[in-house]
Motif scaffolding. Structure first.
Motif, PDB file in Angstrom:
ATOM      1  N   GLN A   1      24.839   0.842 -12.508  1.00  0.00           N
ATOM      2  CA  GLN A   1      25.198   1.997 -13.342  1.00  0.00           C
ATOM      3  C   GLN A   1      24.650   1.863 -14.755  1.00  0.00           C
ATOM      4  OE1 GLN A   1      26.472   4.478 -11.895  1.00  0.00           O
ATOM      5  NE2 GLN A   1      27.039   3.491  -9.966  1.00  0.00           N
ATOM      6  N   VAL A   2      23.491   1.211 -14.878  1.00  0.00           N
ATOM      7  CA  VAL A   2      22.906   1.028 -16.207  1.00  0.00           C
ATOM      8  C   VAL A   2      22.587   2.363 -16.861  1.00  0.00           C
ATOM      9  CG1 VAL A   2      20.560   0.820 -15.282  1.00  0.00           C
ATOM     10  CG2 VAL A   2      21.115  -0.230 -17.471  1.00  0.00           C
ATOM     11  N   GLY A   3      22.291   3.372 -16.061  1.00  0.00           N
ATOM     12  CA  GLY A   3      22.022   4.705 -16.612  1.00  0.00           C
ATOM     13  C   GLY A   3      23.230   5.292 -17.312  1.00  0.00           C
ATOM     14  N   VAL A   4      24.407   5.090 -16.729  1.00  0.00           N
ATOM     15  CA  VAL A   4      25.644   5.584 -17.341  1.00  0.00           C
ATOM     16  C   VAL A   4      25.863   4.907 -18.688  1.00  0.00           C
ATOM     17  CG1 VAL A   4      28.152   5.653 -17.092  1.00  0.00           C
ATOM     18  CG2 VAL A   4      26.696   6.106 -15.112  1.00  0.00           C
ATOM     19  N   LEU A   5      25.691   3.590 -18.711  1.00  0.00           N
ATOM     20  CA  LEU A   5      25.882   2.850 -19.958  1.00  0.00           C
ATOM     21  C   LEU A   5      24.901   3.307 -21.038  1.00  0.00           C
ATOM     22  CD1 LEU A   5      26.398  -0.754 -18.520  1.00  0.00           C
ATOM     23  CD2 LEU A   5      28.058   0.526 -19.854  1.00  0.00           C
TER      24      LEU A   5
END
Length: 1160
Positions: free
Chosen positions: A421-425
């Motif tokens: 979920q690096v995109g969310v972060l």
């Protein structure tokens, strides 16, 4: 003091470089210590007996080593001086690195003291942390140096060899030798060295007081505070998790303990200056019994501190405090950490489940993830460290944890979730940095709005982020912001304000390393005593910048942040406790699903390698891969054992349905109305198949339930990740199970055959096939549990069973059944104990008194041949055929020898086929005629069995591959006598592989081609082949005198298997004359003529004993014609009247009927 005047100190750069350099030097000294302590890796010069006098001399005289006047003691060193310089050079210069590192640390610490630097972990976090890290690294290095027992020998021997080689000693040797002497008692020397630095060290440690007290709490306090819980305050679930001390929230408690304990160890004078120092020291002493120096090198802190304080004057009270803290740590530290682990398992499980379900919460609650990882890492490290070093304790349960796998697993889950979920972060924190952090920092330094292009008004932004409004309101504007500092802070604001979502959408690679380095430098500049903008007076700048640094790391340094919070690479050096924990996990059923955490743990170990010590790489790689392999092998072994046990259960259930078990059920059904007879003792009541599925109470678990549960848990673990990397090696967990399953499945199949070479007992092929079906069905169902290519496993295992040996070199079903049919069934057939019954299409056993009952028909009927073909396949049937043909070849070779012995007589008999009287005179001159018939009968038995096996193969092949069988049969039909013989044999070989019978057996042709007599020409061999038929033909009348040559109408054969002669004669003659490219039909006609003449002469035989079974033997002529496609009844009629055959059939049937009538 202005910015340019303090820039020359370069505190930030020096701390960064020295910390990294110190870590590298520490690793090198550690490697030297471990290398020299292991006899396998110890330098050869230190183990050489010839060097012992030199080693003792160097140890005794170090560092005053006069090479010129000590040639008597240093002779061996002089002899190998070149090798010694090359071998010990890396060791020596590693110690020189320690010396240089010490010099640089001295210089930096003195400069820091001179500038009266301010330290506060909450404000100038990076500066304070780097300062404390440097102190701990330096102290650890000196202590580890003192633990390196061979330091004097390594340095001294290199010095001697260097001076012998170059005529002068190394320039660093004098200072290096002095340093080694000074640190023979390292702690005493360190306390002297750090005396001037006590004030700075104390101020840095005191800044930890509130943080350490807050973090170092028990599970009860954690539980009351609902630590790490998002559900406890559900209303604020979407509010950003923030703190005035962001990095401190996930700062390792173990690191803080080391700072405090080692700091006060070298600065004991600080303990009496402040009650807070004493309280902080006591609190740290109560948490652990051992603290880490490096990797598995630990310091028994209470013992070491007590020894030091006892040697100093005026520390009696501190020694008493220390003993009290030690007692408390021994009594309560284990239970304290055990309680923390219990709480963390539940809290982190809840956190991981919530974030997995709602990954959007990762944005505002990212801090919770890193706090959870840090807390878990601390507890795992503490447990492993104490499990390794605490050997005697009254509470061993405090230093062992059967549920540690769950914590490791949850850590891996959180790490994986963050990566996925690096995109969310990134999307969340890009907006956070641009729309909040930048604006708050701007307000502090009072930057005009026109300096922030593209940003929103401050009030608008703050109103959108009301949960953090309290933080922004607490930040006060700087009263005075010097121009230089203002330029740096304004550049921060500008960089952050320019961020936008577009960078995330375009997958732009963010890099905030320059910003963080500038902030580190600014911390150093503003932490000196006379700074124009002192951070001690303006802590708000430090707090907001620490928040910004955390947010930027989430954008560009996520892996480094994960490593900082959850790196477990040091566990690579604790193989014993890790293996014990793994064993305990595998013994705890509820933890099996988390067992994959141990192999995944090995993924961390590659971080142990330091660029300054590359020689460690092979050893670390071997350790990591060895542990990973051991864990996965054990997991796969247990999973495979469950699978095999479940397969065995299914096999037992399927075996209950075999026809042989229904006799008792049928008998009970027939006698249902009769009186019940008591069952005999020792014969347990057999339950009906299916009774195991009837349950009155679902809570009662069966063995199958337990196996399914265990298998499901292990499968969850093995199937958790498709693969992972350990030291550049890709590891696939499911493949371990696959390889184990292949090996166990192979052994299980062979075990089902129940073969005993001693007793020649074996299971029926049909029963093995039923059991194999049960195994295959269950293994195919494994796709519901774990991502295995079960089709490949089954295919590989079954294909191995078609070969003589499997992949491990063990015997297979092919070898077992080939040996059994040759050694047991056909060998008994050759002795007359078993006869071929064409009517039954099977071999049958001749009942004999005093011998154990054995039914050959149960192993050789049509269904068994089909089952055999299913089990061993075409390859296995070919192997069986080749072995059968080898025996045929050996019999033919013996027959050729007998023909050569009777060559002259046979030539005369062949030429006298029209002279019965002359033939009658020549017959008595033949020797070994009975032997010829016996060997031909054996050949016929072998070929008959092979034909039955080939028929079974044909039926199985037709069922499985009808689309292939059709074309092969059509190809066989187009072969004519005019077809080229090589083409014919090629087609027949294809047909034979499919089980189709052929006029000329290609396997027999090939084997006879290789059995030509040595030194004989082709013409001679052809002559022998012709005379062999003559020998057989003229010997047929001898069968009439055999009492066993009785034709049995029930089995459509003879009691002595002579009906097998027909197949032997036809197939052997076809193969022999095909080899010589002769006309088969012509030679068979010649055989019919000779045989007819010989049998017709039986009618003139006066001795009734010699012609007692004349009628039965006469029927052989009809069997020979029926067997051959080259002969017809008309050909037989021309030399042996059919009326004789008809009469013989009638007479044989009459005798059989009379023999079955009951005696009067």
């Amino acid at each position: 003091m202005s910015l340019p005047s303090v820039y020359q100190n370069k505190f930030a750069e020096k701390l960064t470089i020295l910390n990294d350099r110190g870590r590298g030097v520490l690793v090198r000294i550690y490697n030297i210590k471990k290398t020299c302590s292991d006899p396998k890796t110890r330098p050869s010069f230190l183990c050489d007996k010839a060097m012992e006098p030199s080693v003792k001399f160097i140890n005794k005289k170090f560092p005053n080593l006069d090479v010129r006047s000590s040639t008597q003691h240093l002779g061996p060193v002089h002899k190998d001086k070149g090798d010694i310089v090359r071998a010990l050079g890396p060791y020596y210069y590693s110690f020189v690195d320690v010396l240089e590192f010490r010099d640089h640390v001295y210089e930096l610490l003195n400069t820091i003291d001179a500038n009266q630097c301010f330290f506060d972990i909450h404000v100038n976090y990076d500066f304070t942390k780097s300062y404390l890290d440097l102190i701990v690294t330096y102290v650890s290095l000196i202590l580890l140096l003192a633990r390196t027992e061979d330091r004097r020998v390594l340095i001294g021997m290199y010095h001697c060899a260097h001076e012998m080689s170059h005529g002068a000693s190394d320039s660093s040797f004098a200072r290096l030798g002095q340093m080694v002497l000074e640190y023979d008692h390292p702690l005493k020397k360190l306390t002297e060295e750090f005396g001037p630095h006590t004030k700075a060290v104390t101020s840095a440690l005191l800044s930890l007081h509130f943080l350490f007290a807050r973090r170092n709490q028990g599970s009860e306090q954690w539980r009351s505070d609902q630590l790490l819980s998002l559900l406890s305050t559900a209303g604020t679930m979407l509010s950003p998790a923030s703190s005035d001390t962001m990095a401190c929230e996930y700062l390792s408690l173990e690191v803080m303990e080391r700072w405090i304990l080692m700091g006060f160890l070298v600065c004991p004078g600080a303990l009496g200056t402040s009650p807070q120092c004493l309280e902080l020291w006591r609190l740290a002493l109560q948490g652990s019994l051992y603290i880490t120096l490096l990797r598995d090198e630990a310091l028994q802190i209470h013992k070491v501190t007590e020894e030091l304080l006892s040697s100093l004057k005026g520390y009696g009270k501190r020694v008493a405090d220390l003993k009290e803290c030690k007692e408390h740590a021994v009594a309560h530290s284990g239970s304290l950490h055990r309680g923390r682990r219990v709480y963390l398992r539940g809290a982190v499980r809840e956190l991981e489940a919530l974030l997995e379900d709602q990954p959007g919460l990762l944005g505002p609650k990212a801090l919770f993830v890193f706090m959870a990882l840090s807390f878990c890492r601390d507890e795992v490290s503490w447990l492993v460290r104490h499990a390794e070093h605490v050997t005697k304790t009254k509470t061993p349960e405090d230093f062992a944890d059967n549920h540690i796998a769950e914590i490791l697993f949850l850590m891996e889950q959180l790490r994986s979730l963050v990566r996925r979920q690096v995109g969310v972060l990134r999307r969340y924190h890009v907006q956070y940095l641009a729309r909040f952090d930048a604006l708050v920092l701007s307000e502090i330094i009072q930057v005009p709005q026109n300096a922030m292009p593209g940003t929103l008004p401050v009030l608008c932004c703050l109103s959108c982020l009301s949960p953090i409004l309290s933080l922004s309101l607490s930040l006060q504007n700087l009263s005075v912001c010097p121009e230089e500092e203002s330029i740096i802070l304004s550049s921060f604001v500008s960089s952050l304000s320019s961020l936008s979502d577009k960078g995330v959408d375009d997958k732009e690679q963010f890099d905030f390393t320059p910003l963080r380095l500038d902030w580190f430098r600014l911390q150093a500049y503003t932490s000196v005593a006379k700074a124009v903008l002192p951070l001690s007076v303006n802590p708000d700048v430090g707090r907001i910048m620490n928040l910004i640094v955390f947010h930027t790391k989430l954008l560009d340094s996520l892996e480094e942040l994960l490593a900082e919070a959850s790196d477990l690479s040091d566990l690579c050096f604790f193989p014993r406790p890790i293996e014990k924990m793994f064993v305990a996990t595998m013994e705890e059923p509820s933890m099996l699903r988390y067992s994959i955490a141990f192999p995944l743990l090995c993924n961390h170990f590659s971080r142990c390698v330091h660029p300054m010590c590359p020689e460690e790489y092979p050893q670390l790689q071997a350790t990591a891969l060895g542990l990973c392999n051991k864990f996965l092998e054990e997991m796969a072994r247990q999973a495979c054992a469950c699978i095999m046990d479940a397969c065995a259960e299914q096999h037992n259930l399927s075996e209950q349905l075999l026809p042989k078990h229904c006799a008792s059920t049928v008998s009970k059904a027939r006698n249902k109305k009769t009186l019940k007879h008591p069952s005999k003792k020792g014969e347990p009541e057999r339950g009906k198949p299916g009774a195991e599925s009837q349950r009155k109470d679902r809570t009662v678990t069966t063995n199958m339930d337990k196996l399914h549960l265990t298998l499901a848990e292990l499968s969850l673990s093995l199937n958790h990740v498709p693969n992972f990397t350990v030291f550049e090696h890709t590891v696939t967990p499911a493949e371990y199970l696959s390889s184990h399953l292949e090996a166990r499945f192979t052994k299980a199949i062979v075990a089902m055959a129940c073969y005993s070479q001693a007793t020649q007992e074996v299971a029926r092929p049909s029963e093995v096939l039923v059991g194999l079906g049960a195994y295959v069905t269950f293994i195919q169902s494994l796709t519901h549990f774990v991502g295995l290519d079960t089709a490949r496993i089954i295919r590989n295992v079954l294909l191995q069973q078609t070969q003589p040996r499997d992949a491990s070199g063990e015997q297979t079903l092919t070898t077992i059944y080939t040996n059994w049919y040759l050694e047991a069934l056909l060998r008994q057939a050759s002795t007359g104990a078993i006869v071929l019954a064409p009517a039954l299409q099977a071999f049958t056993t001749v009942p004999r008194e005093g011998e154990p009952s054995f039914s050959a028909a149960e192993f050789s009927d049509v269904s068994e041949m089909r089952a055999l073909a299913e089990l061993i396949g075409p390859y296995g049937m070919k192997f069986l055929s080749d072995n059968l043909m080898w025996h045929v070849s050996s019999q033919v070779s013996e027959l050729k020898k007998l023909v050569n012995e009777n060559m002259d007589t046979l030539v005369q008999l062949r030429s006298s086929s029209c002279k019965p009287e002359q033939m009658a005179a020549l017959l008595p001159r033949l020797t070994s005629a009975d032997n010829v018939l016996k060997r031909m009968t054996i050949i016929g038995e072998i070929l008959s069995f092979r034909a039955m096996a080939q028929q079974g193969l044909r039926e199985v092949f037709s069922h499985h591959c009808p689309f292939l069988m059709g074309p092969i049969e059509c190809l066989t039909d187009v072969v004519t006598p005019d077809t080229d013989i090589q083409v014919t044999l090629s087609i027949f070989e294809l047909a034979s592989a499919a089980g189709i019978p052929c006029e000329i057996d290609p396997a027999l042709v090939n084997v006879l081609a290789g059995s030509k007599m040595d030194g004989s020409s082709s013409e001679e061999d052809y002559k022998v082949a012709c005379l062999l038929l003559v020998f057989v033909a003229v010997s047929l009348p001898l069968l009439a005198s055999d009492p066993a040559s009785v034709y049995n109408t029930e089995m459509d054969g003879y009691n002595n298997n002579i009906h097998c002669l027909a197949k032997a004669i036809i197939h052997v003659s076809a193969a022999l004359f095909t080899l010589h490219n002769k006309n088969i039909e012509t030679h068979l006609k010649e055989f019919l003529l000779l045989a007819s003449v010989s049998l017709l002469q039986l009618g003139q035989e006066s001795d009734k004993l010699r012609s007692r079974n004349r009628d039965a033997v006469s029927l052989l002529m009809h069997l020979i014609v029926a067997e051959s496609s080259f002969l017809t009844v008309d050909m037989l009629e021309s030399c042996f009247p059919y009326v004789l055959l008809r009469n013989a059939y009638r007479e044989v049937c009459r005798e059989n009927l009379l023999s079955r009538l009951p005696p009067h």
